[in-house]
Write a protein that holds these residues in place. Sequence first.
Motif, PDB file in Angstrom:
ATOM      1  N   GLY A  52      30.029  34.872   1.205  1.00 51.38           N
ATOM      2  CA  GLY A  52      29.997  34.080  -0.018  1.00 51.38           C
ATOM      3  C   GLY A  52      29.000  32.946   0.126  1.00 51.38           C
ATOM      4  O   GLY A  52      28.556  32.624   1.238  1.00 51.38           O
ATOM      5  N   PHE A  53      28.646  32.342  -1.001  1.00 45.99           N
ATOM      6  CA  PHE A  53      27.749  31.191  -1.021  1.00 45.99           C
ATOM      7  C   PHE A  53      28.499  30.009  -1.620  1.00 45.99           C
ATOM      8  O   PHE A  53      29.202  30.145  -2.623  1.00 45.99           O
ATOM      9  N   TYR A 103      28.148  39.422  -4.041  1.00 48.38           N
ATOM     10  CA  TYR A 103      28.587  38.264  -3.265  1.00 48.38           C
ATOM     11  C   TYR A 103      29.561  37.395  -4.061  1.00 48.38           C
ATOM     12  O   TYR A 103      29.708  37.543  -5.266  1.00 48.38           O
ATOM     13  N   PHE A 104      30.175  36.476  -3.345  1.00 46.96           N
ATOM     14  CA  PHE A 104      31.090  35.497  -3.929  1.00 46.96           C
ATOM     15  C   PHE A 104      30.333  34.167  -4.002  1.00 46.96           C
ATOM     16  O   PHE A 104      29.641  33.793  -3.053  1.00 46.96           O
ATOM     17  N   GLY A 141      36.986  37.489   1.771  1.00 48.82           N
ATOM     18  CA  GLY A 141      35.926  37.184   2.729  1.00 48.82           C
ATOM     19  C   GLY A 141      36.188  35.860   3.426  1.00 48.82           C
ATOM     20  O   GLY A 141      36.915  34.995   2.912  1.00 48.82           O
ATOM     21  N   ARG A 142      35.599  35.683   4.597  1.00 45.72           N
ATOM     22  CA  ARG A 142      35.829  34.452   5.357  1.00 45.72           C
ATOM     23  C   ARG A 142      34.543  33.870   5.931  1.00 45.72           C
ATOM     24  O   ARG A 142      34.607  32.984   6.774  1.00 45.72           O
ATOM     25  N   THR A 143      33.381  34.352   5.476  1.00 43.28           N
ATOM     26  CA  THR A 143      32.101  33.811   5.914  1.00 43.28           C
ATOM     27  C   THR A 143      31.383  33.214   4.726  1.00 43.28           C
ATOM     28  O   THR A 143      31.129  33.901   3.733  1.00 43.28           O
ATOM     29  N   LEU A 144      31.054  31.944   4.807  1.00 40.45           N
ATOM     30  CA  LEU A 144      30.395  31.237   3.712  1.00 40.45           C
ATOM     31  C   LEU A 144      29.067  30.659   4.173  1.00 40.45           C
ATOM     32  O   LEU A 144      29.004  29.942   5.175  1.00 40.45           O
ATOM     33  N   ILE A 145      28.017  30.990   3.448  1.00 46.64           N
ATOM     34  CA  ILE A 145      26.735  30.324   3.628  1.00 46.64           C
ATOM     35  C   ILE A 145      26.762  29.079   2.753  1.00 46.64           C
ATOM     36  O   ILE A 145      26.786  29.176   1.527  1.00 46.64           O
TER      37      ILE A 145
END
Length: 229
Positions: A52-53, A103-104, A141-145
């Motif tokens: 996600g962003f 994407y989120f 999801g658990r990864t965020l840019i």
Amino acid sequence: MAQDVTLPSALRDAFRREADTLDGIDRDVYLANRRDPLEPIIGLGPRDAPVGFFGRDPGRQEVVHGAPFVGSGGQKVRAGLYKHLHGEALPDFEASLTVGRRYFWANTVPYKPIGNKAWSMAVKKRFQPLMAALLIAHWQGRTLITLGREAFLWFAIGQPREIKRELEAFWAREDRFEALHTTVLSLPDGRSAEFQLAPLPHPSPLNQTWYKRFPALLDARLAALESVR
């Protein structure tokens, strides 16, 4: 991919209640574009989107289109995603919307502020429980840019002092745009989730220090995240 995230009615109503009494929303821009100034601007992509962003807040173009990250800075991100996935330049605006659906997308506060000035810490704290609930309970999801300092340090809100210091120390690192940082978000009801943060500079054209370097940094981030999944 699983079905797209939908904003639960109770959470949507909570966002709208907070916005209804919030000073500083750029209501003129919303009304000029026939958009509801109480409706949160969030990009609820696939529920299981692995990446996600997370940015600061929407701008004028986000209000115009009712979608996050579609202005000049957001187009820089979407162009990078398109090139990473397809190996060629982004052809048009519609393609930027299409690639973004993988994407989120979210912001610290999902409303455009007057003058595009960052929301105060008081406002960010006010919306933090709602955005945390969205991240923890309604996206798998658990990864965020994270894009920019404001977005990265949002994860320090409501945290113990030692966690805040860890986040601040990480942001001070020279390799912050290559390294990853893991932190936990918690809700008042006891639910929590661990998030992997992959910070990047804000992609605004006004950020002259990093603007030209942003595409390469984003591409490296995406490649590294794919290699660890």
